[in-house]
Design a protein around this motif. Structure first.
Motif, mmCIF file in Angstrom:
data_model
loop_
_atom_site.group_PDB
_atom_site.id
_atom_site.type_symbol
_atom_site.label_atom_id
_atom_site.label_comp_id
_atom_site.label_asym_id
_atom_site.label_seq_id
_atom_site.Cartn_x
_atom_site.Cartn_y
_atom_site.Cartn_z
ATOM 1 N N TRP A 214 -4.110 3.150 -8.818
ATOM 2 C CA TRP A 214 -3.055 4.163 -8.807
ATOM 3 C C TRP A 214 -3.126 4.912 -10.138
ATOM 4 O O TRP A 214 -3.139 4.288 -11.202
ATOM 5 C CB TRP A 214 -1.678 3.524 -8.654
ATOM 6 N N ALA A 215 -3.193 6.210 -10.078
ATOM 7 C CA ALA A 215 -3.260 7.025 -11.293
ATOM 8 C C ALA A 215 -1.903 6.999 -11.989
ATOM 9 O O ALA A 215 -0.898 7.401 -11.401
ATOM 10 C CB ALA A 215 -3.649 8.455 -10.947
ATOM 11 N N SER A 216 -1.867 6.521 -13.228
ATOM 12 C CA SER A 216 -0.616 6.429 -13.965
ATOM 13 C C SER A 216 -0.283 7.776 -14.602
ATOM 14 O O SER A 216 -1.067 8.338 -15.362
ATOM 15 C CB SER A 216 -0.726 5.357 -15.060
ATOM 16 N N VAL A 217 0.911 8.309 -14.258
ATOM 17 C CA VAL A 217 1.365 9.582 -14.825
ATOM 18 C C VAL A 217 2.777 9.400 -15.376
ATOM 19 O O VAL A 217 3.538 8.545 -14.917
ATOM 20 C CB VAL A 217 1.342 10.720 -13.784
ATOM 21 N N GLN A 218 3.102 10.203 -16.380
ATOM 22 C CA GLN A 218 4.412 10.151 -17.020
ATOM 23 C C GLN A 218 5.319 11.240 -16.453
ATOM 24 O O GLN A 218 4.842 12.232 -15.887
ATOM 25 C CB GLN A 218 4.267 10.340 -18.529
ATOM 26 N N PHE A 219 6.614 11.067 -16.619
ATOM 27 C CA PHE A 219 7.575 12.014 -16.053
ATOM 28 C C PHE A 219 7.404 13.421 -16.606
ATOM 29 O O PHE A 219 7.807 14.395 -15.966
ATOM 30 C CB PHE A 219 9.010 11.532 -16.311
ATOM 31 N N TYR A 220 6.810 13.556 -17.786
ATOM 32 C CA TYR A 220 6.666 14.876 -18.405
ATOM 33 C C TYR A 220 5.297 15.511 -18.151
ATOM 34 O O TYR A 220 5.030 16.616 -18.614
ATOM 35 C CB TYR A 220 6.903 14.775 -19.923
ATOM 36 N N GLU B 218 0.799 -1.234 0.000
ATOM 37 C CA GLU B 218 0.000 0.000 0.000
ATOM 38 C C GLU B 218 0.830 1.281 0.000
ATOM 39 O O GLU B 218 0.577 2.212 0.779
ATOM 40 C CB GLU B 218 -0.984 0.002 1.179
ATOM 41 N N PRO B 219 1.822 1.364 -0.892
ATOM 42 C CA PRO B 219 2.552 2.638 -1.007
ATOM 43 C C PRO B 219 1.659 3.679 -1.659
ATOM 44 O O PRO B 219 0.907 3.371 -2.590
ATOM 45 C CB PRO B 219 3.733 2.274 -1.916
ATOM 46 N N SER B 220 1.729 4.908 -1.204
ATOM 47 C CA SER B 220 0.919 5.958 -1.825
ATOM 48 C C SER B 220 1.478 6.334 -3.191
ATOM 49 O O SER B 220 0.737 6.769 -4.080
ATOM 50 C CB SER B 220 0.864 7.194 -0.927
ATOM 51 N N VAL B 221 2.792 6.170 -3.358
ATOM 52 C CA VAL B 221 3.442 6.470 -4.634
ATOM 53 C C VAL B 221 4.285 5.273 -5.060
ATOM 54 O O VAL B 221 5.104 4.768 -4.285
ATOM 55 C CB VAL B 221 4.339 7.720 -4.535
ATOM 56 N N ARG C 285 -0.754 16.029 -4.235
ATOM 57 C CA ARG C 285 -1.294 16.973 -3.252
ATOM 58 C C ARG C 285 -2.740 16.634 -2.892
ATOM 59 O O ARG C 285 -3.172 16.845 -1.754
ATOM 60 C CB ARG C 285 -1.202 18.397 -3.802
ATOM 61 N N GLN C 286 -3.493 16.118 -3.845
ATOM 62 C CA GLN C 286 -4.888 15.764 -3.605
ATOM 63 C C GLN C 286 -5.046 14.413 -2.924
ATOM 64 O O GLN C 286 -6.161 13.963 -2.686
ATOM 65 C CB GLN C 286 -5.652 15.764 -4.932
ATOM 66 N N GLY C 287 -3.915 13.770 -2.608
ATOM 67 C CA GLY C 287 -3.957 12.518 -1.878
ATOM 68 C C GLY C 287 -4.238 11.297 -2.723
ATOM 69 O O GLY C 287 -4.589 10.235 -2.196
ATOM 70 N N ARG C 288 -4.084 11.413 -4.038
ATOM 71 C CA ARG C 288 -4.331 10.272 -4.919
ATOM 72 C C ARG C 288 -3.149 9.306 -4.875
ATOM 73 O O ARG C 288 -1.995 9.719 -4.702
ATOM 74 C CB ARG C 288 -4.546 10.735 -6.359
ATOM 75 N N ASN C 289 -3.420 8.019 -5.011
ATOM 76 C CA ASN C 289 -2.349 7.057 -5.213
ATOM 77 C C ASN C 289 -1.805 7.255 -6.627
ATOM 78 O O ASN C 289 -2.575 7.301 -7.596
ATOM 79 C CB ASN C 289 -2.864 5.629 -5.055
ATOM 80 N N VAL C 290 -0.491 7.356 -6.750
ATOM 81 C CA VAL C 290 0.121 7.685 -8.035
ATOM 82 C C VAL C 290 1.133 6.619 -8.445
ATOM 83 O O VAL C 290 1.954 6.179 -7.634
ATOM 84 C CB VAL C 290 0.811 9.062 -7.969
#
Length: 286
Positions: free
Chosen positions: A140-146, A119-122, A155-160
Motif C-alpha cells: 500500500w502506497a503510504s501518503v500523508q494528509f497534506y 484487502e481494502p483498497s484504501v 485514480r490509478q488504482g493503487r492500494n493506498v
C-alpha cells in the motif's frame, strides 16, 4: 464474537471496503523488550514528565488532563516545548514513544496482518506510528494528509495507506493538538474530499477506536454528519456503550456500532479472522 452485518460481509467479499484503523489496534504490538505503544492519555502523561518541569506547568497540565481534554493537553505541551526551545526534542520524543526505540521498534500484531488480509483498497489511519507501513510491506502506497497526489494515486488504482493525521517520523507535520486539528481542514482538504467521495461508493469499517477517542470524533465530524441516512458503515468499539449513544452514532453519522469487551483485543482478532474467512471462501470458490 462480533455479529457482523450481512452488508459488511457482502462488501468484504466484493473487496469494496475502506478500512479505518485507530490507536487501539496498536495496543497489542510489542518490541523485543515486551514494550507496547501508549494510549492517548498515557502518551500525553509521558510527554508531560519530559517538558512540564515547573510546579506551575505540572499543575496546569494535570488540570487539563483531569478533564480529559486531550487536544488542549497536547496543545499545552507543544507550547511548553516551543517556549523553552525544545520543539525538536518534542518531535523526537513523539517519534520514540509512538514507534519505540530506533533499535527496537514496535512490530505489527496478528490483528494488523488479518486486517490487511481483508484487502481494502484504501486504509486510513489516525495513528502516528509506522506499524501499518511495516505490516503492508510496501503493498500500500503510504501518503500523508497534506500530499498533493492523493487523488491521482487512487485514480490509478493503487492500494493506498492514508496517514490522515501524519506520521511520527515527521512529527513537525502531525495532527495532534487543538490548532493542528483545525488546520487539517485546510492542509488536508484534498484528502478529506477524496475520502468523502470514496465513502459514497464503498463501505467503511472502523477498528481500534473507543467512545472517548478524540481521533474518532474529529474524523467523523470531518467526513460524516449527514442526518437522515441509514447505517451504511460499521464502527467497532472497544468496550460497550449505552443503546442511546449507539443510536446517536446511527442517526448522526450513519454508522452501525458493534463492540467487544473492553481491552479484549483477542476477541476482536477472532472476529476479524472470521470476517476474513468470508473473503477466503469466496476466493477459493472462484
Amino acid at each position: 464474537m462480533i455479529d457482523w452485518p450481512e452488508d459488511l460481509i457482502k462488501q468484504v467479499t466484493r473487496k469494496n471496503i475502506i478500512l479505518f484503523v485507530g490507536a487501539g489496534a496498536s495496543m497489542g504490538c510489542k518490541n523485543s523488550s515486551g514494550e507496547s505503544p501508549l494510549s492517548w492519555d498515557n502518551l500525553l502523561i509521558e510527554l508531560s514528565t519530559e517538558f512540564c518541569k515547573t510546579t506551575e506547568a505540572k499543575q496546569e497540565f494535570e488540570s487539563i488532563i483531569e478533564h480529559k481534554d486531550y487536544l488542549l493537553a497536547a496543545e499545552y505541551l507543544r507550547y511548553i516545548a516551543s517556549d523553552t526551545g525544545n520543539i525538536n526534542h518534542y518531535n523526537d520524543k513523539i517519534d520514540t514513544l509512538c514507534n519505540g526505540p530506533s533499535n527496537d521498534p514496535f512490530r505489527p500484531s496478528e490483528l494488523h496482518y488479518n486486517l490487511i488480509d481483508l484487502e481494502p483498497s484504501v486504509i486510513v489511519t489516525t495513528n502516528f506510528d509506522s506499524i501499518l507501513e511495516e505490516a503492508t510491506a510496501g503493498g500500500w502506497a503510504s501518503v500523508q494528509f497534506y500530499d498533493a497526489h492523493i487523488d491521482n494515486s487512487i485514480r490509478q488504482g493503487r492500494n493506498v495507506l492514508l496517514k490522515i493525521h501524519g506520521t511520527a517520523k515527521h512529527a513537525g507535520k502531525i495532527v495532534f493538538t487543538q490548532s493542528e486539528y483545525t488546520s487539517l481542514r485546510n492542509e488536508g482538504s484534498l484528502a478529506l474530499e477524496v475520502l468523502q467521495s470514496l465513502l459514497l461508493t464503498k463501505m467503511a469499517l472502523f477498528v481500534g477506536y473507543s467512545f472517548n477517542d478524540p481521533d474518532l470524533k474529529l474524523i467523523l465530524e470531518s467526513l460524516f454528519g449527514v442526518t437522515g441516512r441509514g447505517p451504511g458503515h460499521v464502527l467497532v468499539m472497544d468496550g460497550d456503550i449505552p443503546h442511546f449513544r449507539r443510536r446517536l452514532f446511527t442517526e448522526i453519522y450513519g454508522l452501525t456500532v458493534k463492540s467487544f469487551p473492553k481491552g479484549k483485543y483477542d476477541s476482536l482478532l477472532e472476529s476479524i479472522v472470521e470476517l476474513r474467512g468470508a473473503l477466503a471462501s469466496t476466493t477459493t470458490g472462484s
